[in-house]
Design a protein around this motif. Structure first.
Motif, mmCIF file in Angstrom:
data_model
loop_
_atom_site.group_PDB
_atom_site.id
_atom_site.type_symbol
_atom_site.label_atom_id
_atom_site.label_comp_id
_atom_site.label_asym_id
_atom_site.label_seq_id
_atom_site.Cartn_x
_atom_site.Cartn_y
_atom_site.Cartn_z
ATOM 1 N N LYS A 34 16.639 -7.828 8.604
ATOM 2 C CA LYS A 34 16.114 -7.457 10.134
ATOM 3 C C LYS A 34 14.904 -6.874 10.172
ATOM 4 N N GLU A 35 13.748 -7.759 10.725
ATOM 5 C CA GLU A 35 12.383 -7.081 10.791
ATOM 6 C C GLU A 35 12.352 -5.630 11.304
ATOM 7 N N LYS A 36 13.199 -5.500 12.197
ATOM 8 C CA LYS A 36 12.952 -4.131 12.774
ATOM 9 C C LYS A 36 13.537 -3.082 11.880
ATOM 10 N N ASN A 37 14.047 -3.297 10.789
ATOM 11 C CA ASN A 37 14.557 -2.198 9.917
ATOM 12 C C ASN A 37 13.584 -2.155 8.646
ATOM 13 N N TRP A 38 12.466 -2.907 8.628
ATOM 14 C CA TRP A 38 11.616 -3.076 7.373
ATOM 15 C C TRP A 38 11.091 -1.733 7.116
ATOM 16 N N TRP A 39 10.965 -0.949 8.280
ATOM 17 C CA TRP A 39 10.161 0.413 7.840
ATOM 18 C C TRP A 39 11.052 1.356 7.040
ATOM 19 N N LYS A 40 12.591 0.956 7.165
ATOM 20 C CA LYS A 40 13.371 1.911 6.388
ATOM 21 C C LYS A 40 13.335 1.771 4.705
ATOM 22 N N ILE A 41 12.672 0.384 4.494
ATOM 23 C CA ILE A 41 12.547 0.123 3.142
ATOM 24 C C ILE A 41 11.409 1.012 2.599
ATOM 25 N N THR A 42 10.297 1.012 3.372
ATOM 26 C CA THR A 42 9.093 1.999 2.807
ATOM 27 C C THR A 42 9.446 3.378 2.713
ATOM 28 N N ASN A 43 10.468 3.783 3.752
ATOM 29 C CA ASN A 43 10.940 5.126 3.597
ATOM 30 C C ASN A 43 11.609 5.332 2.210
ATOM 31 N N GLU A 44 12.530 4.252 1.920
ATOM 32 C CA GLU A 44 13.389 4.209 0.573
ATOM 33 C C GLU A 44 12.502 4.327 -0.503
ATOM 34 N N PHE A 45 11.365 3.626 -0.452
ATOM 35 C CA PHE A 45 10.650 3.704 -1.694
ATOM 36 C C PHE A 45 9.645 4.985 -1.776
ATOM 37 N N HIS A 46 9.827 5.680 -1.039
ATOM 38 C CA HIS A 46 8.970 7.047 -0.968
ATOM 39 C C HIS A 46 9.078 7.708 -2.276
ATOM 40 N N SER A 47 10.336 7.668 -2.918
ATOM 41 C CA SER A 47 10.457 8.140 -4.351
ATOM 42 C C SER A 47 10.787 6.974 -5.282
ATOM 43 N N SER A 48 10.874 7.329 -6.469
ATOM 44 C CA SER A 48 11.351 6.115 -7.598
ATOM 45 C C SER A 48 12.697 6.174 -7.819
ATOM 46 N N THR A 49 13.599 7.026 -6.868
ATOM 47 C CA THR A 49 15.083 6.878 -7.219
ATOM 48 C C THR A 49 15.531 5.511 -7.109
ATOM 49 N N LEU A 50 15.133 4.686 -6.272
ATOM 50 C CA LEU A 50 15.900 3.621 -6.071
ATOM 51 C C LEU A 50 15.769 2.646 -7.394
ATOM 52 N N PHE A 51 14.880 3.072 -8.296
ATOM 53 C CA PHE A 51 14.561 1.945 -9.487
ATOM 54 C C PHE A 51 15.438 2.264 -10.580
ATOM 55 N N ASP A 52 15.859 1.116 -11.113
ATOM 56 C CA ASP A 52 16.694 1.023 -12.436
ATOM 57 C C ASP A 52 15.581 1.704 -13.433
ATOM 58 N N LYS A 53 15.867 2.726 -13.896
ATOM 59 C CA LYS A 53 15.088 3.563 -14.882
ATOM 60 C C LYS A 53 14.473 2.741 -16.052
ATOM 61 N N SER A 54 15.170 1.708 -16.274
ATOM 62 C CA SER A 54 14.828 1.100 -17.578
ATOM 63 C C SER A 54 13.674 0.109 -17.281
ATOM 64 N N VAL A 55 13.134 0.066 -15.917
ATOM 65 C CA VAL A 55 12.018 -0.790 -15.699
ATOM 66 C C VAL A 55 10.867 -0.255 -15.279
ATOM 67 N N LEU A 56 11.100 1.066 -15.531
ATOM 68 C CA LEU A 56 9.872 2.027 -15.231
ATOM 69 C C LEU A 56 9.036 2.334 -16.560
ATOM 70 N N LYS A 57 7.760 2.144 -16.486
ATOM 71 C CA LYS A 57 6.952 2.516 -17.704
ATOM 72 C C LYS A 57 6.001 3.600 -17.394
ATOM 73 N N ASP A 58 6.199 4.726 -18.042
ATOM 74 C CA ASP A 58 5.501 5.929 -17.839
ATOM 75 C C ASP A 58 3.911 5.478 -17.867
ATOM 76 N N ILE A 59 3.375 6.224 -17.083
ATOM 77 C CA ILE A 59 1.716 6.247 -17.094
ATOM 78 C C ILE A 59 1.259 7.637 -17.582
ATOM 79 N N LYS A 60 0.331 7.522 -18.679
ATOM 80 C CA LYS A 60 0.022 8.867 -19.227
ATOM 81 C C LYS A 60 -0.875 9.746 -18.187
ATOM 82 N N PRO A 61 -0.639 11.041 -17.927
ATOM 83 C CA PRO A 61 -1.419 11.750 -16.842
ATOM 84 C C PRO A 61 -2.935 11.409 -16.989
ATOM 85 N N ASN A 62 -3.345 11.150 -18.209
ATOM 86 C CA ASN A 62 -5.017 11.238 -18.192
ATOM 87 C C ASN A 62 -5.294 9.747 -17.706
ATOM 88 N N GLU A 63 -4.327 8.856 -17.757
ATOM 89 C CA GLU A 63 -4.466 7.479 -17.431
ATOM 90 C C GLU A 63 -4.126 7.003 -15.995
#
Length: 142
Positions: A34-63
């Motif tokens: 439902k398009e009226k609920n799309w804003w909730k998806i953005t809220n859900e992605f405020h932090s990375s907790t939704l992601f399967d950790k195996s798909v996240l590749k760290d970025i070095k602080p200096n990069e």
């Protein structure tokens, strides 16, 4: 813009299946319906907790700048033409040039998901400085 709306929705659905934890997928799919609920998806992605950790590749602080991130994404096989998934939800232009979108996004602490569906590679930035990751699809999915 509407001519591709079915395609982008399928891309978004594939993204959810490939990157979001299994136990969180239904919730995101419900919001996507439902398009009226799309804003909730953005809220859900405020932090990375939704992601399967195996798909996240760290970025070095200096990069954690757009140019080194771009170079790493290209090295991993990302295309230069990608989608900004959260821009789609906000009815903004969502087809983007990878380099330009990274320049406009990295370091601003605004929820961002840039995704290159052909390669299964993307970039995520949440609302916290520590929440910056390269996204790389797992080849083996259940």
């Amino acid at each position: 813009m509407n001519k591709n709306s079915t395609d982008i929705k399928k891309v978004f659905e594939s993204f959810i299946l490939d990157f979001v934890k299994k136990d969180k997928q239904d919730r995101v799919f419900q919001f996507l319906k439902k398009e009226k609920n799309w804003w909730k998806i953005t809220n859900e992605f405020h932090s990375s907790t939704l992601f399967d950790k195996s798909v996240l590749k760290d970025i070095k602080p200096n990069e954690q700048y757009s140019e080194p991130i771009y170079n790493e994404l290209i090295k991993l096989g990302a295309e230069t033409e990608c989608y900004s998934l959260l821009d789609y939800l906000e009815n903004n232009e969502y087809e983007c040039d990878l380099s330009e979108k990274l320049s406009d996004s990295v370091g601003f602490l605004v929820e961002t998901i840039i995704y290159c569906p052909k390669s299964g590679i993307g970039y995520y930035e949440g609302g916290h400085a520590k929440d910056r990751y390269i996204l790389k699809k797992n080849n083996k999915r259940n």
